[in-house]
Design an enzyme around this catalytic site. Structure first.
Site, PDB file in Angstrom:
ATOM      1  CG  ASP A   1      55.751 -83.059 -38.872  1.00 41.66           C
ATOM      2  OD1 ASP A   1      55.984 -83.482 -40.030  1.00 41.66           O
ATOM      3  OD2 ASP A   1      56.060 -81.911 -38.511  1.00 41.66           O
ATOM      4  CD1 TRP A   2      57.011 -88.408 -43.874  1.00 45.37           C
ATOM      5  CD2 TRP A   2      55.221 -87.302 -43.169  1.00 45.37           C
ATOM      6  NE1 TRP A   2      55.967 -88.676 -44.748  1.00 45.37           N
ATOM      7  CE2 TRP A   2      54.860 -88.012 -44.324  1.00 45.37           C
ATOM      8  CE3 TRP A   2      54.248 -86.542 -42.531  1.00 45.37           C
ATOM      9  CZ2 TRP A   2      53.577 -87.966 -44.874  1.00 45.37           C
ATOM     10  CZ3 TRP A   2      52.967 -86.495 -43.071  1.00 45.37           C
ATOM     11  CH2 TRP A   2      52.644 -87.201 -44.233  1.00 45.37           C
TER      12      TRP A   2
END
Length: 806
Positions: free
Chosen positions: A229-230
């Site tokens: 995930d970012w």
């Protein structure tokens, strides 16, 4: 390896560079080797490819795309075919926008109704979520690009989501929180998986060898790419060892150097990197094939809008229809009330926000329809401010109507990524309006718009209740067709609606506020808890009314599945969702009273009967045995229950099933609460008996210095006065913005700053602040102001000098 010869030609630096992004949304390219960048875009229910500066919060507008109903909405259709069709349209639009990887669907379980991202997830049931996700993945990937199922795994709260440690027992992990991923990955054949932000039993998910290697790679045979995930990478080398190929977004080469140094020091074998590069190359080359030949750069906006409408129509749930007030009779005078009638609430907020190609509004549609509308009044202020004047105007209009259509629900600032809801109530100003309207006109049909369960103590004051969830850009027209009777509602709830929040099994254990969150309720989430513990609910899992009626008959059970008949006994064609629940009767191993093991959606004309079959599969009778560390079958009699909902069982039979003769995994006397199913108040001692170890301390150690994985919120305990002042300033800004009605702006502070761990400052700034600079910031926070400031400035100069040297 598929690309062994190509990898041999690459330098260590080139291979390492492929393991993190080129920028916020693109992977690194190596043109000297014929390797292009590929584009990843948000898209659980529509493509969010930003035209301008990239961000992860949905702040900057994206290229127009069809906004389909959210996952929470589509789940109510109980239609794998519909999910696959939506995926098909998403794939078409992704190709038109030259997207290689579409970041969705999201399939985390709805453990608690307050979880802020529930609108992006399908269900409280892993079987239903997995089947729908697999269908959507097949649709997306039929166009040559990749889906990316997320967030792997046990990512069930937004508060402190990047560092919270989820404490869960192995059986619950496997049966509840991983089964949807297993189905999506095996049946959907997804090419990409997104790891979650959180930790799992003390280890960050993307570094967790148990779920990443033992389960994902070895047990499920997954050979695709895992992307963080970012900003979700903690230790880059540990992540790579676990098989997490792609780190997003870019770190401007900083973590590439960590990989290179680990290989040169012997901490990481180059063969491990090569395998990761091979999988990454496969994702790049296979998703680039569609763009190697002429491809459609446009899509039919109107056709896709109609598809979004069809999806909404099949997902709307009729929850109440007292006196058959619906469908509306011809000629009735209708008063339209509610802010959401003028400006539809149709999607959530955060990284999934879509810029729609067109947008239907309820009031405009009503004016153009055949309904006799006598006027519109907003009735309430959208973001909760009370207004007696608006209520009075609405009541004056309602007095002259035969039926009041009341559009209510939750606003955009209440349901958003990065924030959990504070309660299960709709705003009080809407309830005040309903109370006042009921006094002047009791013929009220409420149209509810929100992405998760809400309390409904007010339900006695409405005769009709239609729940549209977040039904996308064409949802308003879909709702009108349900109201008029052009479409017979066929949606059924994919989650349970409790009478009150305090009735939910995770009420005492949600959210984790500091270090960890304990899943003490075990496998008893949603209907598994309510049905087993005999807790009354507002609406059960799988519930939904129709304008017609259905009769079930003639159940036959054999070792392959169940077969039965459904008859439409009403006067209108419609669709019915029949559900197969299975319950084990032995009592030797604690289990829910019933679990969903199959479903079918059947279209029937008035008076028509159809014979339907639901086949058993490898998940019908299994449970995870923590002694043998594998799936087993308990030898016992099993109840076969066919229901219109989990609480409305129409047909029932028994089947004896031979077992795998595994040892009983539990000592019953040590787990009395779990054997009763009443797991809403489990002692720490019993939870420790379940997980087989001591529960870790859940509170922050306020005496130690702040580190990389401590959050900005923890600056309130910092030794440095500047850090404490920064915390105070952030907290005051959040309070002040909410006070003056700027709730969306206030939410951004909470999402992007308050719960961000210090390492996130580096991971999310694309190399503007690197880890050595972050060391300086931490020194300042820990009371070493001058030393920290000097270190920060020196490291900043080094970074700038290095960038100029390139």
């Amino acid at each position: 390896m598929k690309y062994k010869e190509l990898i041999k030609k690459m330098t260590l630096e080139e291979k390492a560079s492929l393991m993190s992004g080129k920028d916020f949304w693109q992977t690194q390219d190596l043109p000297q080797h014929g390797i292009n960048s590929i584009f990843l875009a948000d898209g659980p229910h529509g493509i969010r490819k930003q035209a301008e500066a990239a961000d992860h919060l949905g702040l900057n507008e994206s290229i127009p795309a069809t906004c389909f109903p959210t996952a929470a909405t589509v789940a109510n259709s109980w239609s794998v075919e519909l999910a696959e069709k939506i995926g098909d349209y998403l794939g078409i639009e992704a190709v038109a926008q030259k997207v290689n990887v579409l970041l969705g669907p999201g399939i985390n379980m709805k453990r608690n109704p307050l979880a802020g991202r529930n609108f992006e997830y399908f269900s409280e049931d892993p079987y239903l979520a997995g089947k729908l996700a697999a269908g959507m993945i097949r649709g997306i990937q039929s166009h040559g690009i990749s889906a990316c199922v997320k967030h792997y795994a046990v990512n069930n709260q937004e508060e402190r989501r990047m560092v919270i440690d989820t404490i869960v027992d192995e059986r619950t992990l496997r049966e509840i929180y991983l089964t949807a991923f297993e189905i999506a990955i095996k049946e959907g054949q997804t090419k990409a998986v997104m790891s979650a932000y959180n930790m799992l039993n003390g280890v960050h998910t993307n570094e967790n060898m148990h779920i990443m290697q033992d389960i994902l790679r070895k047990e499920w045979g997954y050979d695709g790419v895992v992307v963080t995930d970012w900003g979700g990478s903690n230790d880059r080398v540990a992540g790579l060892l676990a098989g997490n190929e792609l780190e997003m977004p870019t770190t401007a080469g900083e973590t590439n150097q960590e990989i290179i140094q680990a290989i040169r020091s012997g901490k990481l074998q180059e063969e491990v990197l090569d395998e990761c590069v091979d999988r990454m190359l496969d994702l790049i080359f296979t998703t680039e094939e569609v763009y190697a030949k002429p491809y459609k750069q446009q899509f039919d906006v109107d056709e896709h809008h109609r598809a979004a409408q069809k999806a909404a129509e099949e997902s709307i749930v009729l929850l109440k229809n007292e006196g058959n007030i619906l469908p509306l009779k011809q000629g009735v005078k209708v008063a339209v009330i509610g802010d959401f009638a003028n400006e539809a609430r149709y999607q959530g907020a955060g990284s999934s926000i879509v810029n729609p190609t067109k947008l239907d509004q309820p009031w405009n549609g009503l004016k153009e329809s055949g309904f006799v509308t006598i006027g519109y009044e907003p009735g309430f202020e959208r973001y909760g401010k009370k207004s007696r004047k608006r209520i009075e105007k609405a009541c004056a209009l309602a007095k002259n109507a035969d039926v009041v259509l009341l559009y209510i629900g939750l606003d955009e600032a209440t349901e958003a990524e990065g924030l959990d809801r504070h309660d299960m109530r709709i705003p009080q100003n809407q309830i005040d309006l309903l109370d006042a309207l009921y006094q002047v006109n009791p013929n009220i049909v409420a149209i509810l718009s929100c992405g998760a369960a809400v309390e409904m103590p007010w339900i006695g004051k409405v005769k009709g209740l239609l729940h549209g969830y977040l039904s996308g850009q064409a949802g308003a027209k879909a709702m009108l067709r349900i109201l008029s009777g052009e479409v017979n509602p066929s949606g059924k709830l994919a989650e349970t609606y409790p009478l009150q929040y305090e009735d939910t099994p995770s009420y005492r254990y949600f959210p984790g506020k500091e270090v960890s969150v304990e899943y003490r309720e075990g496998p008893f989430i949603g209907y598994r808890y309510f049905d087993t513990a005999n807790v009354e609910v507002r609406f059960p899992f799988g519930f939904g009314l129709s304008y017609t009626t259905f009769e079930y008959s003639d159940l036959q059970v054999d070792r392959d599945g169940v077969t039965f008949s459904i008859t439409n006994t009403g006067s209108m064609a419609g669709m019915e969702v029949a559900q197969l629940y299975v319950g084990c009767e032995s009592g030797l191993i604690f289990r829910p009273d019933k679990e969903l093991k199959g479903f079918v959606k059947v279209h029937l004309n008035a008076g028509e009967t159809k014979r339907v079959t639901i086949a058993f599969d490898d998940k019908t009778f299994r449970y995870f045995n923590v002694k043998t560390d594998r799936w087993e079958i308990e030898e016992a009699d099993y109840k076969m229950m066919i229901g219109a909902s989990s609480a409305d069982i129409r047909l029932q039979d028994r089947l004896f099933v031979e077992g795998t003769e595994a040892p009983i995994p539990y000592e019953k006397e040590k787990l009395p609460t779990y054997y009763s199913g009443k797991t809403n108040d489990v002692s720490v001692e019993e939870f420790e008996a379940l997980i087989g170890r001591k529960v870790p301390v859940s509170k922050w150690d306020r005496t130690r210095p702040l580190g990389y994985n401590d959050t900005i919120a923890q600056c309130q305990y910092a030794k440095g006065g500047l850090a404490r002042f920064a915390f105070w300033l952030i907290s005051f800004s959040y309070w002040f913005l909410r006070k003056i009605g700027k709730r969306s702006t206030a939410n951004i502070i909470m999402m992007s700053i308050y719960h961000m761990p210090f390492r996130g400052i580096s991971r999310m700034t694309g190399g503007v602040i690197n880890m050595p600079m972050l060391d300086g910031i931490l020194m300042i926070a820990n009371g070493q102001l001058l030393k920290g400031a000097g270190h920060l400035l020196r490291e900043r100069k080094k970074l700038v000098k290095g960038a100029k040297g390139l």
